[in-house]
Design a protein around this motif. Structure first.
Motif, PDB file in Angstrom:
ATOM      1  N   PRO A 123      -6.461 -15.119 -11.443  1.00 20.11           N
ATOM      2  CA  PRO A 123      -5.288 -14.452 -12.016  1.00 20.11           C
ATOM      3  C   PRO A 123      -4.138 -14.421 -11.008  1.00 20.11           C
ATOM      4  N   SER A 124      -2.938 -14.517 -11.533  1.00 18.46           N
ATOM      5  CA  SER A 124      -1.755 -14.488 -10.672  1.00 18.46           C
ATOM      6  C   SER A 124      -1.219 -13.071 -10.555  1.00 18.46           C
ATOM      7  N   ALA A 125      -0.774 -12.717  -9.359  1.00 13.98           N
ATOM      8  CA  ALA A 125      -0.139 -11.417  -9.167  1.00 13.98           C
ATOM      9  C   ALA A 125       1.190 -11.391  -9.904  1.00 13.98           C
ATOM     10  N   PRO A 126       1.535 -10.281 -10.527  1.00 12.47           N
ATOM     11  CA  PRO A 126       2.830 -10.205 -11.220  1.00 12.47           C
ATOM     12  C   PRO A 126       3.972 -10.113 -10.221  1.00 12.47           C
ATOM     13  N   GLY A 127       5.176 -10.395 -10.712  1.00 12.13           N
ATOM     14  CA  GLY A 127       6.378 -10.156  -9.924  1.00 12.13           C
ATOM     15  C   GLY A 127       6.879 -11.319  -9.111  1.00 12.13           C
ATOM     16  N   ALA A 128       6.320 -12.538  -9.321  1.00 13.28           N
ATOM     17  CA  ALA A 128       6.808 -13.685  -8.566  1.00 13.28           C
ATOM     18  C   ALA A 128       8.219 -14.059  -9.030  1.00 13.28           C
ATOM     19  N   LEU A 129       9.054 -14.499  -8.092  1.00  6.40           N
ATOM     20  CA  LEU A 129      10.413 -14.925  -8.386  1.00  6.40           C
ATOM     21  C   LEU A 129      10.530 -16.430  -8.196  1.00  6.40           C
ATOM     22  N   PRO A 130      11.477 -17.064  -8.885  1.00  8.48           N
ATOM     23  CA  PRO A 130      11.684 -18.500  -8.674  1.00  8.48           C
ATOM     24  C   PRO A 130      11.946 -18.815  -7.201  1.00  8.48           C
ATOM     25  N   LEU A 131      11.418 -19.914  -6.734  1.00 12.24           N
ATOM     26  CA  LEU A 131      11.603 -20.442  -5.381  1.00 12.24           C
ATOM     27  C   LEU A 131      10.858 -19.648  -4.314  1.00 12.24           C
ATOM     28  N   ILE A 132      11.011 -18.318  -4.290  1.00 11.27           N
ATOM     29  CA  ILE A 132      10.420 -17.539  -3.196  1.00 11.27           C
ATOM     30  C   ILE A 132       9.073 -16.937  -3.558  1.00 11.27           C
ATOM     31  N   GLY A 133       8.654 -17.019  -4.827  1.00 12.71           N
ATOM     32  CA  GLY A 133       7.368 -16.487  -5.220  1.00 12.71           C
ATOM     33  C   GLY A 133       7.262 -15.000  -4.937  1.00 12.71           C
ATOM     34  N   HIS A 134       6.245 -14.612  -4.187  1.00 11.71           N
ATOM     35  CA  HIS A 134       6.057 -13.207  -3.821  1.00 11.71           C
ATOM     36  C   HIS A 134       6.588 -12.917  -2.420  1.00 11.71           C
ATOM     37  N   GLY A 135       7.413 -13.823  -1.917  1.00 10.16           N
ATOM     38  CA  GLY A 135       7.950 -13.646  -0.570  1.00 10.16           C
ATOM     39  C   GLY A 135       8.744 -12.368  -0.404  1.00 10.16           C
ATOM     40  N   HIS A 136       9.436 -11.947  -1.481  1.00 11.51           N
ATOM     41  CA  HIS A 136      10.230 -10.723  -1.372  1.00 11.51           C
ATOM     42  C   HIS A 136       9.336  -9.499  -1.207  1.00 11.51           C
ATOM     43  N   ARG A 137       8.160  -9.510  -1.853  1.00 12.44           N
ATOM     44  CA  ARG A 137       7.228  -8.382  -1.699  1.00 12.44           C
ATOM     45  C   ARG A 137       6.593  -8.386  -0.305  1.00 12.44           C
ATOM     46  N   LEU A 138       6.246  -9.570   0.176  1.00 13.10           N
ATOM     47  CA  LEU A 138       5.652  -9.671   1.502  1.00 13.10           C
ATOM     48  C   LEU A 138       6.637  -9.262   2.590  1.00 13.10           C
ATOM     49  N   ALA A 139       7.921  -9.478   2.339  1.00  7.92           N
ATOM     50  CA  ALA A 139       8.938  -9.090   3.317  1.00  7.92           C
ATOM     51  C   ALA A 139       9.323  -7.617   3.182  1.00  7.92           C
ATOM     52  N   ARG A 140       9.370  -7.110   1.949  1.00  8.65           N
ATOM     53  CA  ARG A 140       9.903  -5.759   1.719  1.00  8.65           C
ATOM     54  C   ARG A 140       8.841  -4.668   1.840  1.00  8.65           C
ATOM     55  N   ASP A 141       7.693  -4.872   1.215  1.00  9.93           N
ATOM     56  CA  ASP A 141       6.645  -3.838   1.235  1.00  9.93           C
ATOM     57  C   ASP A 141       5.265  -4.505   1.284  1.00  9.93           C
ATOM     58  N   PRO A 142       4.960  -5.193   2.386  1.00  9.58           N
ATOM     59  CA  PRO A 142       3.738  -6.017   2.436  1.00  9.58           C
ATOM     60  C   PRO A 142       2.447  -5.230   2.297  1.00  9.58           C
ATOM     61  N   LEU A 143       2.364  -4.043   2.894  1.00  8.04           N
ATOM     62  CA  LEU A 143       1.098  -3.305   2.846  1.00  8.04           C
ATOM     63  C   LEU A 143       0.810  -2.756   1.453  1.00  8.04           C
ATOM     64  N   PRO A 144       1.769  -2.086   0.783  1.00  5.93           N
ATOM     65  CA  PRO A 144       1.512  -1.690  -0.606  1.00  5.93           C
ATOM     66  C   PRO A 144       1.224  -2.898  -1.511  1.00  5.93           C
ATOM     67  N   PHE A 145       1.920  -4.010  -1.249  1.00  8.40           N
ATOM     68  CA  PHE A 145       1.701  -5.193  -2.083  1.00  8.40           C
ATOM     69  C   PHE A 145       0.287  -5.739  -1.905  1.00  8.40           C
ATOM     70  N   ILE A 146      -0.163  -5.898  -0.657  1.00  9.17           N
ATOM     71  CA  ILE A 146      -1.473  -6.515  -0.435  1.00  9.17           C
ATOM     72  C   ILE A 146      -2.581  -5.621  -0.967  1.00  9.17           C
ATOM     73  N   THR A 147      -2.443  -4.303  -0.845  1.00 11.41           N
ATOM     74  CA  THR A 147      -3.497  -3.418  -1.363  1.00 11.41           C
ATOM     75  C   THR A 147      -3.460  -3.335  -2.879  1.00 11.41           C
ATOM     76  N   SER A 148      -2.281  -3.550  -3.492  1.00  8.37           N
ATOM     77  CA  SER A 148      -2.187  -3.492  -4.949  1.00  8.37           C
ATOM     78  C   SER A 148      -2.922  -4.646  -5.624  1.00  8.37           C
ATOM     79  N   LEU A 149      -3.156  -5.718  -4.892  1.00  5.93           N
ATOM     80  CA  LEU A 149      -3.781  -6.898  -5.500  1.00  5.93           C
ATOM     81  C   LEU A 149      -5.207  -6.619  -5.950  1.00  5.93           C
ATOM     82  N   ARG A 150      -5.835  -5.597  -5.388  1.00  8.93           N
ATOM     83  CA  ARG A 150      -7.189  -5.236  -5.791  1.00  8.93           C
ATOM     84  C   ARG A 150      -7.263  -4.924  -7.288  1.00  8.93           C
TER      85      ARG A 150
END
Length: 463
Positions: A10-37
């Motif tokens: 399954p794909s994580a929601p919230g990907a953007l064109p070109l940068i994918g989930h880069g904005h989440r990894l840059a802006r709030d990486p810890l909440p993002f990585i734990t949310s994937l569970r």
């Protein structure tokens, strides 16, 4: 296990064109990585246009690192970026015969007996630095902990007689190198290859570091040769002859097998691996102590019951179990690493999900160590969760040192250094207090504090 079966992860929601989930990894990486569970045991994200597969189930991570390790080789963006500048040290060299040979050669450096031989020299070095801090003046704790960690590690690695100018230049150079290394792992690969001033400066610092390591190796070798020549001479310097060799002597004995380039790579790997992770853990530990007076009281009572009024000795460390639990809880809560990569060596079925050959596979110690199924109330700092008999089986979810054949070779050393520095700070300073706002966790390579200043108060000072 290789397989052509399995469904698309399954794909994580919230990907953007070109940068994918880069904005989440840059802006709030810890909440993002734990949310994937919440989205599955293996979750597909995109870093720019490139897919990566995040493993959120610790049982599957154990397959990646241990059971099916041959299917998931050392690699991925972070490792590839480190390899460019630090060569083929033990942490970055590809899996295979070279890794196995080098690990066997280095393993004796980190057995408990060798570490014990360097223990008192490390304690003396740490006590000298911590005791020289001026009281009641705000200090940058994260920088201080990295500096102390480096100084102690240099004494352990090269011996107590490392020339002052070499030790001083190591101390001045390493923070800038660590900052540059972190930047190289974050930026796109094409940016790091451009002839930009920051890239040139980083390359020049790494080149200078290699020169310093060469000089330290040559000095270490010359000192050992001199010691060998004077052994048995009744007029030899007794103090010098009693000085234990640094841990690096183990590798110097194998220089013909490794070569000078490999010696440099291993020394750089050891220095960079030891400083950032240990310094980060100590900074967070001191922060949690300032927030928890009961924890501080128990630490001081334990230390006093073991040492009384005398200074710490290396043999005391095994008698400080609560200190160890406090440090382990700091490692659990704050990482120190938050994202590690492997590369799928072939098409793989992992937990019923198809992962294509060449894909990045991501595992996160931070994610697993904040899993409420294994660590109830994971955001609470609770050293007592590590009390023998209380702790559930967390073997697969406490992964700060990795697991399997690529597990951190320096784990025993890390525990010794952590306990030495924490105990020395507590013995030297009866009180310390946070003077900055509460730090926020910054996920770069490690989970570091964005700001942290403290004052260290002598007995007569007032907070």
């Amino acid at each position: 296990m290789t397989s052509s079966t399995g469904v698309r992860a399954p794909s994580a929601p919230g990907a953007l064109p070109l940068i994918g989930h880069g904005h989440r990894l840059a802006r709030d990486p810890l909440p993002f990585i734990t949310s994937l569970r919440e989205h599955g045991s293996v979750v597909r994200i995109r870093i720019g246009p490139t897919p990566a597969y995040v493993v959120t189930d610790p049982a599957l991570t154990r397959r990646v690192l241990v059971t099916d390790a041959a299917d998931f080789t050392k690699g991925g963006k972070i490792i590839d970026a480190l390899r460019v500048f630090f060569g083929d040290g033990l942490a970055t060299v590809a899996d295979g015969d070279t890794h196995l040979r080098n690990r066997r050669l280095m393993q004796p450096m980190f057995n408990k007996a060798h570490i014990a031989e360097r223990g008192d020299a490390m304690i003396e070095q740490v006590r000298e630095i911590v005791g020289a801090w001026p009281g009641a003046q705000p200090r940058e704790v994260y920088a201080d902990m990295n500096a102390i960690t480096l100084a102690a590690f240099l004494v352990a690695l090269f011996g107590a007689d490392l020339p002052g100018h070499l030790a001083g230049e190591f101390t001045a150079l390493m923070p800038a190198i660590m900052e540059g290394t972190i930047r190289q792992t974050i930026l796109p690969a094409w940016v790091t290859r451009l002839p930009l001033p920051m890239n040139r400066a980083h390359a020049e610092r790494v080149a200078r570091l290699r020169t310093l390591i060469d000089q330290a190796i040559d000095h270490h070798g010359a000192a050992r040769a001199t010691s060998a020549e004077t052994t048995g001479c009744p007029h030899a310097d007794t103090a010098r002859s009693e000085e234990k060799p640094g841990l690096f002597a183990t590798l110097l004995a194998a220089e013909e097998s490794l070569g000078r380039q490999q010696l440099q790579d291993e020394a750089i790997t050891l220095l960079t691996g030891a400083i950032e992770t240990t310094g980060t853990t100590l900074a967070w530990t001191l922060y949690e102590i300032t927030r928890n007076p009961g924890i501080e009281r128990r630490l001081r009572e334990e230390l006093e019951s073991v040492c009384g009024d005398r200074p710490l000795r290396y043999d005391d460390l095994d008698q400080l179990p609560y200190s160890r639990r406090v440090l382990q809880e700091a490692i659990r809560k704050y990482g120190p690493a938050w994202m590690v990569t492997r590369t799928a060596a072939r098409d793989v079925d992992l937990g019923g999900h198809r992962i294509p050959r060449g894909a990045d596979v991501v595992w996160s110690p931070y994610l697993h160590q904040h899993d409420p199924d294994h660590f109830p109330d994971p955001d609470t700092f609770d050293p007592d969760r590590w009390t023998p008999g209380r702790t559930p089986d967390t073997r697969g979810s406490f992964l700060a040192f990795g697991d399997g054949r690529r597990k951190c070779i320096g784990e025993n050393f890390a525990w010794a250094e952590l306990q030495i520095i924490l105990a020395t700070v507590l013995q030297t300073w009866p009180r310390f207090a946070l003077t900055s706002r509460p730090p926020r966790a910054q996920a770069v390579v490690t989970v570091k504090p964005d700001t942290m200043t403290m004052t260290f108060l002598p007995p007569t000072a007032r907070a």
